[in-house]
Write an enzyme that holds these catalytic residues in place. Structure first.
Site, PDB file in Angstrom:
ATOM      1  N   ASP A  18       1.127  -1.266   0.128  1.00 45.82           N
ATOM      2  CA  ASP A  18      -0.045  -0.057   0.060  1.00 45.82           C
ATOM      3  C   ASP A  18       1.053   1.251  -0.309  1.00 45.82           C
ATOM      4  OD1 ASP A  18      -3.300   0.562   0.510  1.00 45.82           O
ATOM      5  OD2 ASP A  18      -1.577   2.442   0.911  1.00 45.82           O
ATOM      6  N   TYR A  67     -14.406   7.706 -12.731  1.00 52.22           N
ATOM      7  CA  TYR A  67     -14.261   7.035 -11.698  1.00 52.22           C
ATOM      8  C   TYR A  67     -14.704   5.490 -12.153  1.00 52.22           C
ATOM      9  CZ  TYR A  67     -14.805   3.008  -7.681  1.00 52.22           C
ATOM     10  OH  TYR A  67     -14.596   2.031  -6.897  1.00 52.22           O
ATOM     11  N   ASN A 123     -22.958  -0.636  -2.380  1.00 56.22           N
ATOM     12  CA  ASN A 123     -23.198  -0.091  -1.626  1.00 56.22           C
ATOM     13  C   ASN A 123     -21.869  -0.756  -0.351  1.00 56.22           C
ATOM     14  OD1 ASN A 123     -24.587   1.171  -3.346  1.00 56.22           O
ATOM     15  ND2 ASN A 123     -23.880   2.884  -2.055  1.00 56.22           N
ATOM     16  N   HIS A 146     -19.866   8.787   2.006  1.00 57.10           N
ATOM     17  CA  HIS A 146     -20.860   7.975   1.812  1.00 57.10           C
ATOM     18  C   HIS A 146     -21.560   8.260   2.716  1.00 57.10           C
ATOM     19  CE1 HIS A 146     -17.192   5.993   0.065  1.00 57.10           C
ATOM     20  NE2 HIS A 146     -18.525   6.001  -0.795  1.00 57.10           N
ATOM     21  N   ARG A 189     -30.493   1.855  -2.553  1.00 58.80           N
ATOM     22  CA  ARG A 189     -29.000   1.063  -3.366  1.00 58.80           C
ATOM     23  C   ARG A 189     -29.147  -0.032  -1.874  1.00 58.80           C
ATOM     24  NH1 ARG A 189     -28.486   4.447  -5.918  1.00 58.80           N
ATOM     25  NH2 ARG A 189     -27.290   6.024  -6.206  1.00 58.80           N
TER      26      ARG A 189
HETATM   27  N1  UDP Z   1     -26.103  10.155   0.156  1.00 57.30           N
HETATM   28  C1  UDP Z   1     -27.503  11.455   0.693  1.00 57.30           C
HETATM   29  N2  UDP Z   1     -26.588  12.564   1.366  1.00 57.30           N
HETATM   30  C2  UDP Z   1     -25.034  12.589   1.969  1.00 57.30           C
HETATM   31  C3  UDP Z   1     -23.685  11.135   1.038  1.00 57.30           C
HETATM   32  C4  UDP Z   1     -24.897   9.842   0.257  1.00 57.30           C
HETATM   33  O1  UDP Z   1     -28.486  10.703   0.522  1.00 57.30           O
HETATM   34  O2  UDP Z   1     -24.634  12.989   2.212  1.00 57.30           O
HETATM   35  C5  UDP Z   1     -27.391   9.120  -1.354  1.00 57.30           C
HETATM   36  C6  UDP Z   1     -26.779   9.453  -2.483  1.00 57.30           C
HETATM   37  O3  UDP Z   1     -27.554  10.543  -3.205  1.00 57.30           O
HETATM   38  C7  UDP Z   1     -26.615   8.289  -2.762  1.00 57.30           C
HETATM   39  C8  UDP Z   1     -26.403   7.260  -1.408  1.00 57.30           C
HETATM   40  O4  UDP Z   1     -27.006   7.925  -0.282  1.00 57.30           O
HETATM   41  O5  UDP Z   1     -28.361   7.858  -3.092  1.00 57.30           O
HETATM   42  C9  UDP Z   1     -25.684   6.302  -1.064  1.00 57.30           C
HETATM   43  O6  UDP Z   1     -24.725   7.363  -1.449  1.00 57.30           O
HETATM   44  P1  UDP Z   1     -23.417   7.001  -0.945  1.00 57.30           P
HETATM   45  O7  UDP Z   1     -22.658   7.723  -1.228  1.00 57.30           O
HETATM   46  O8  UDP Z   1     -23.284   6.449   0.476  1.00 57.30           O
HETATM   47  O9  UDP Z   1     -22.631   5.805  -2.812  1.00 57.30           O
HETATM   48  P2  UDP Z   1     -23.331   5.649  -3.989  1.00 57.30           P
HETATM   49  O10 UDP Z   1     -24.248   4.652  -3.870  1.00 57.30           O
HETATM   50  O11 UDP Z   1     -22.891   6.518  -4.717  1.00 57.30           O
HETATM   51  O12 UDP Z   1     -21.880   4.697  -4.569  1.00 57.30           O
END
Ligand code: UDP
Length: 329
Positions: free
Chosen positions: A31, A141, A170, A189, A221
């Site tokens: 790493d 990404y 997720n 997240h 999700r």
């Molecule tokens: N989300 C949210 N508020 C936050 C962070 C994330 O409403 O402060 C929502 C985001 O729009 C998604 C879900 O939570 O629908 C999961 O987001 P995350 O970034 O954890 O993972 P992703 O789905 O983007 O990989």
């Protein structure tokens, strides 16, 4: 013979190292510690501070250690950052993987399990998502991860190289020991951000849009425990060791939760009211992402054990409560 875990100081990498060591495997971790934490590395793993873009260092590692399989987590993984600085992602994720594969081919190391993502699909054509569905990433990404998968596929056609790409949905939760967990800087997240409210680090959680075509208007999700993901890497490696063909597998629970449902579970787990506020949508968020993991279950024999959202959030809470500043205390 050892397993080399690249990116073994990161979130999913460190959990996989813990599972490998608990299963009695000999583990080498490499790493560069740019986003990983030394404290996340299991004390029984042999650690090399190496950047995979450094061909000389990769060659030395393969010469020094008897590696019979590689698990590759070494990549940048922030969607927002990848949109602002795509070349940073091409450099680390794609160039890094190029150097890694060159060194593996040169040293006759021919098995690799790769940390991929649901972001390879982009806007899904149907729910649940199957591995055979179209892959049109909506962010850089996801594009780099898809290109890494393809790089392994073509390398496997030209050389004796077999790979398994695991497309996570997720990832969340923390190790049962409470010793390791999620720690990103900045944190983006949902679950760790929600838990910053009861920790007193944030006043409220922002909900990114409540006008999606879902039951309560917030995004859906598929949340999967990091230790279940870790187990899948071991199964994938064993599958390749037994002569399995190169393949791609989704990893999720197959059950979707809305943002509001996740906040409600966190309220129940923490006993904190966790105020929330609806803010505009975040660019690039699909309304729904839910996996079909039937292929991983059938072919790899994978079975998620920690599949209730309460269990997942409780394990994350256990970690964050004890380590409000992540690995910095
Ligand atoms: N989300 C949210 N508020 C936050 C962070 C994330 O409403 O402060 C929502 C985001 O729009 C998604 C879900 O939570 O629908 C999961 O987001 P995350 O970034 O954890 O993972 P992703 O789905 O983007 O990989």
């Amino acid at each position: 013979m050892a397993i080399l875990v690249l990116g073994g100081a990161g979130y999913i990498g460190s959990h996989t190292v813990y599972e490998l060591i608990e299963a009695g495997r000999d583990v080498v971790v490499a790493d560069n510690l740019i986003t990983g934490f030394k404290a996340a590395i299991h004390p029984k793993a042999r650690f090399y501070q190496v950047d995979i873009r450094d061909r000389k260092a990769a060659d030395q590692l393969f010469e020094r250690e008897q590696i019979d399989g590689v698990i590759h987590f070494a990549a940048f993984s922030q969607v927002g950052e990848s949109m602002k600085n795509p070349l940073k992602y091409y450099d680390n994720n794609l160039y890094g993987t190029t150097v890694l594969l060159q060194s593996m081919v040169a040293h006759g190391v021919d098995k690799i399990v790769f940390s991929s993502t649901a972001a390879t699909y982009g806007e899904p054509e149907r729910i649940p998502i199957l591995e055979s569905d179209k892959t049109v990433p909506t962010n850089c990404y996801g594009e780099t991860k898809l290109a890494m998968e393809k790089m392994m596929r073509w390398t496997g056609i030209a050389h004796p190289m077999h790979y398994v790409a695991l497309r996570y949905f997720n990832a969340c939760g923390a190790h049962a020991s409470g010793k390791i967990g999620e720690a990103h800087d900045p944190e983006t997240h949902l679950i760790p951000l929600i838990l910053q409210v009861p920790l007193g680090k944030r006043e409220k959680i922002s909900i990114y849009g409540d006008d999606y075509p879902t039951k309560d208007g917030t995004c859906i999700r598929d949340y999967i425990h990091v230790s279940d993901l870790a187990q899948a890497h071991i199964l994938a490696l064993d599958y390749l060791m037994k002569g399995g063909e190169s393949d791609v597998f989704n990893l999720g629970n197959g059950v979707g939760f809305t943002v509001k449902e996740v906040i409600d579970v966190a309220r129940a787990v923490t006993g904190h009211p966790i105020p929330s506020e609806v803010v505009p949508r975040r660019a690039g968020d699909p309304a729904q992402l839910v996996a079909s993991s039937d292929k991983a279950k059938t072919i790899l024999g994978w079975k998620p054990q920690l599949d209730s959202l309460e269990t997942i959030v409780a394990s994350a809470w256990n970690w964050h409560k004890a380590h409000p500043n992540g690995f910095n205390g």
